[in-house]
Write an enzyme that holds these catalytic residues in place. Sequence first.
Site, PDB file in Angstrom:
ATOM      1  N   SER A   8       0.825  -1.211   0.000  1.00 17.67           N
ATOM      2  CA  SER A   8       0.000   0.000   0.000  1.00 17.67           C
ATOM      3  C   SER A   8       0.859   1.262   0.000  1.00 17.67           C
ATOM      4  CB  SER A   8      -0.955  -0.021   1.195  1.00 17.67           C
ATOM      5  OG  SER A   8      -0.246  -0.256   2.405  1.00 17.67           O
ATOM      6  N   GLY A  34       4.203   1.629  -0.314  1.00 20.03           N
ATOM      7  CA  GLY A  34       5.201   1.640  -1.382  1.00 20.03           C
ATOM      8  C   GLY A  34       4.597   1.985  -2.729  1.00 20.03           C
ATOM      9  N   ASN A  89       8.011   0.982   9.143  1.00 16.25           N
ATOM     10  CA  ASN A  89       7.660   1.120  10.543  1.00 16.25           C
ATOM     11  C   ASN A  89       8.694   0.421  11.410  1.00 16.25           C
ATOM     12  OD1 ASN A  89       5.275   2.636  10.343  1.00 16.25           O
ATOM     13  ND2 ASN A  89       4.040   0.814   9.966  1.00 16.25           N
ATOM     14  N   ALA A 132      -2.152   5.081   3.500  1.00 19.28           N
ATOM     15  CA  ALA A 132      -2.360   4.274   2.301  1.00 19.28           C
ATOM     16  C   ALA A 132      -3.054   2.969   2.648  1.00 19.28           C
ATOM     17  CB  ALA A 132      -1.039   3.998   1.600  1.00 19.28           C
ATOM     18  N   LYS A 159       8.600   8.799  16.047  1.00 18.18           N
ATOM     19  CA  LYS A 159       7.675   7.978  15.260  1.00 18.18           C
ATOM     20  C   LYS A 159       7.400   6.652  15.964  1.00 18.18           C
ATOM     21  CE  LYS A 159       7.025   5.611  10.839  1.00 18.18           C
ATOM     22  NZ  LYS A 159       7.626   5.224   9.546  1.00 18.18           N
ATOM     23  N   ASN A 169       3.771   5.092  16.895  1.00 21.92           N
ATOM     24  CA  ASN A 169       3.317   3.765  16.486  1.00 21.92           C
ATOM     25  C   ASN A 169       3.067   2.852  17.680  1.00 21.92           C
ATOM     26  OD1 ASN A 169       3.356   4.352  13.762  1.00 21.92           O
ATOM     27  ND2 ASN A 169       5.415   3.548  13.429  1.00 21.92           N
ATOM     28  N   ASN A 178      -8.043   5.183  14.405  1.00 21.95           N
ATOM     29  CA  ASN A 178      -6.955   5.804  15.169  1.00 21.95           C
ATOM     30  C   ASN A 178      -7.447   6.784  16.236  1.00 21.95           C
ATOM     31  OD1 ASN A 178      -5.292   4.357  13.505  1.00 21.95           O
ATOM     32  ND2 ASN A 178      -4.372   6.111  12.491  1.00 21.95           N
ATOM     33  N   ASN A 184      -8.638   7.018  10.173  1.00 23.14           N
ATOM     34  CA  ASN A 184      -7.816   6.044   9.454  1.00 23.14           C
ATOM     35  C   ASN A 184      -7.756   4.712  10.185  1.00 23.14           C
ATOM     36  OD1 ASN A 184      -7.326   8.148   7.713  1.00 23.14           O
ATOM     37  ND2 ASN A 184      -5.101   8.072   7.882  1.00 23.14           N
ATOM     38  N   GLU A 188       3.978  -6.024  12.655  1.00 20.26           N
ATOM     39  CA  GLU A 188       5.317  -5.504  12.924  1.00 20.26           C
ATOM     40  C   GLU A 188       5.514  -5.205  14.414  1.00 20.26           C
ATOM     41  OE1 GLU A 188       6.622  -3.041   9.086  1.00 20.26           O
ATOM     42  OE2 GLU A 188       4.685  -2.380   9.872  1.00 20.26           O
TER      43      GLU A 188
END
Length: 299
Positions: A10, A12, A97, A122, A178, A182, A196, A245, A260
């Site tokens: 997505s 990329g 991430n 994305a 970041k 996350n 979110n 999102n 991840e």
Amino acid sequence: MHVVVFGAGSLGSLVGGLLARTHEVTLVGRGEHVRAVRADGLRLTGAVDLTVYPEARTEPPASADLVLVTVKAFDTADAARALGGMDDAGAVLSLQNGMGNEETLAAALPWPVLAGTTDFGAERTGPGVVRCNGVGEVVLGPPEGGESPAADRAGGAFREAGIDATVAADMPQRLWTKLAVNAGINPVTALSRVDNGAVLEEPLAGIARGAARETAAAATAAGVDLGPEEAVAAMEGVARETADNVSSMRQDVEAGRPTEVDAINGYVVERAEEPVPVNRTLAALVGGWEAGEAGPGRD
């Protein structure tokens, strides 16, 4: 500039599609998506309405001026091995991430490795189709901080394609910030199956804030100046901006894919010098779900 996107899922595909407005782009991805792009081009919808026609393949080409790595963190070592077969990649930029990806790439590849962050939203809605849930910016630079010609060239390539890009000398601080974002948003929304913005309100807000504060403490132990309330403010700011999102980890959970979490909350657990019970619990809960439910397919 010839840009290769290794890991055309997505994010990329979205970034590669935007770069294809100006540059020669090669998307390296999985079969069904690659076949669709070859046949009908790459369709971007949502906040961006665009169809482009990059090259698409399942293996990297022999050379490139810049390689963007956008695979999941657990596939970084495999990506490094695949890219190691290229004759020349110019420079390699991780837009992934989690933490530790740049070290894995740099240990295996002879080219400059850059760190990057982005707040583009994305979601791949079908083969050859990616929805942009929010236009953002790309921030990049050497992972150890400072300046480099490779970072300047990469930043210029993004700007030439109309993408807001900043070349930053303080990437360690930005990467840990970041990570705090996350760590607070991704596992909480994935486990609760909420958007979110739900982490801004109880009963989830306290958990998300706790994860962010613990990440700040781990950053401080690693020599990076990130205050706990600064980390919370960053997490809440992103949650507010992306309130509607679906986080990438929630997308993985809902699709039955591995997540991840090891490179996010698990990284905090590994690097912390003091107890981090919120991150440890979130990592264990997501890891337990993966052990029982996650399928073998990885995007």
